[in-house]
Design a protein around this motif. Sequence first.
Motif, PDB file in Angstrom:
ATOM      1  N   ILE A  71       0.853  -1.185   0.000  1.00 37.90           N
ATOM      2  CA  ILE A  71       0.000   0.000   0.000  1.00 37.90           C
ATOM      3  C   ILE A  71       0.894   1.241   0.000  1.00 37.90           C
ATOM      4  O   ILE A  71       1.901   1.291   0.707  1.00 37.90           O
ATOM      5  N   TRP A 143       1.022  -5.310   2.826  1.00 42.26           N
ATOM      6  CA  TRP A 143       0.692  -5.963   1.569  1.00 42.26           C
ATOM      7  C   TRP A 143      -0.712  -5.538   1.152  1.00 42.26           C
ATOM      8  O   TRP A 143      -1.685  -5.683   1.892  1.00 42.26           O
ATOM      9  N   SER A 144      -0.844  -5.025  -0.040  1.00 43.38           N
ATOM     10  CA  SER A 144      -2.132  -4.486  -0.489  1.00 43.38           C
ATOM     11  C   SER A 144      -3.226  -5.542  -0.534  1.00 43.38           C
ATOM     12  O   SER A 144      -4.419  -5.218  -0.411  1.00 43.38           O
ATOM     13  N   ALA A 145      -2.864  -6.814  -0.690  1.00 43.14           N
ATOM     14  CA  ALA A 145      -3.868  -7.878  -0.783  1.00 43.14           C
ATOM     15  C   ALA A 145      -4.521  -8.179   0.554  1.00 43.14           C
ATOM     16  O   ALA A 145      -5.640  -8.700   0.599  1.00 43.14           O
ATOM     17  N   SER A 147      -4.011  -5.876   3.547  1.00 44.20           N
ATOM     18  CA  SER A 147      -4.075  -4.712   4.428  1.00 44.20           C
ATOM     19  C   SER A 147      -5.513  -4.229   4.617  1.00 44.20           C
ATOM     20  O   SER A 147      -6.283  -4.171   3.661  1.00 44.20           O
ATOM     21  N   SER A 150      -6.783  -1.613   2.180  1.00 37.33           N
ATOM     22  CA  SER A 150      -7.114  -1.889   0.788  1.00 37.33           C
ATOM     23  C   SER A 150      -8.586  -1.627   0.501  1.00 37.33           C
ATOM     24  O   SER A 150      -8.956  -1.267  -0.614  1.00 37.33           O
ATOM     25  N   SER A 151      -9.439  -1.828   1.498  1.00 39.85           N
ATOM     26  CA  SER A 151     -10.869  -1.618   1.299  1.00 39.85           C
ATOM     27  C   SER A 151     -11.403  -0.523   2.215  1.00 39.85           C
ATOM     28  O   SER A 151     -12.602  -0.425   2.431  1.00 39.85           O
TER      29      SER A 151
END
Length: 279
Positions: A71, A143-145, A147, A150-151
């Motif tokens: 991120i 990690w963006s997947a 974190s 991310s949403s």
Amino acid sequence: MSTSSPTDDNPPPGPGPSKGDLIRRGAYKTNVAGVLTFVGLRGLEPLLQYQLLRPGGWGTALLTRLNLSAIPSSALPLATLFGTTLPLPLPNLVLVSMSAAASLKQIFWLLAIGREELGPGASAAVGIFNGAFNSLNALLFLWSATSPFSSFSTSLGLPLPAPMLAGAALFTLGIALETLPEIQRKRFKENPANKGKVCDAGVWGWVRHPNYGGYALWRTGYALAAGGLAFGLVMGVWQMWHFATDSVVFMDEYMQKRYGEQWEGHKKRVRWLLVPGIY
């Protein structure tokens, strides 16, 4: 070899640590090398988390080398103090603060509460375990997947994602629920009138292993804040399973050998193992 006879304040050493217990119960002495190892590793661990979580730090570099997207720091709210912007964004600061609080709590336990010997090997194991798990939390946060950011939507008017706010609350409650029973037990044992008695003071009269429940709670909160709901649930289930199938079993065996019928009576009066009213 000691020639002193066993007493309730100096019972025969337990059978040795189980898979989930690095302490040799009943061996009341200080291991200087163990203390230095423990304090050193636990004291350094928050610095490791800072290096992982700072913008452009080790965590982002590691994810990049693994071809995983992190991120962007620009997506994270800034942390300020008295109008000064701090070197860590607010959510990163929350995670580093959790690491520091857990380290201070465990150092406090060793220096002020714990009585049993903790050798350098066991101390190193504790330090490595905490460093590894907390570093995993840091990487999942970055990690963006995985974190929570991310949403994350600012439309809810929250300063941080709901999982992080909930995780921070669980973490704080868990640290308190682990520390308070340990202080209550120490005071109980220091009272000469309670010599040879099973501790049933305070929360020990509600649940047999409140400190284990508190530990599981703050570990779950840490994971929830860093890796979101899925990782928080996995950590919570794993911690409860670990304590229920290993640590609690070992402690029950030790307490049975030490207190006999008194422990059996205590178990009848105090039904719950880890969480009052639930389990």
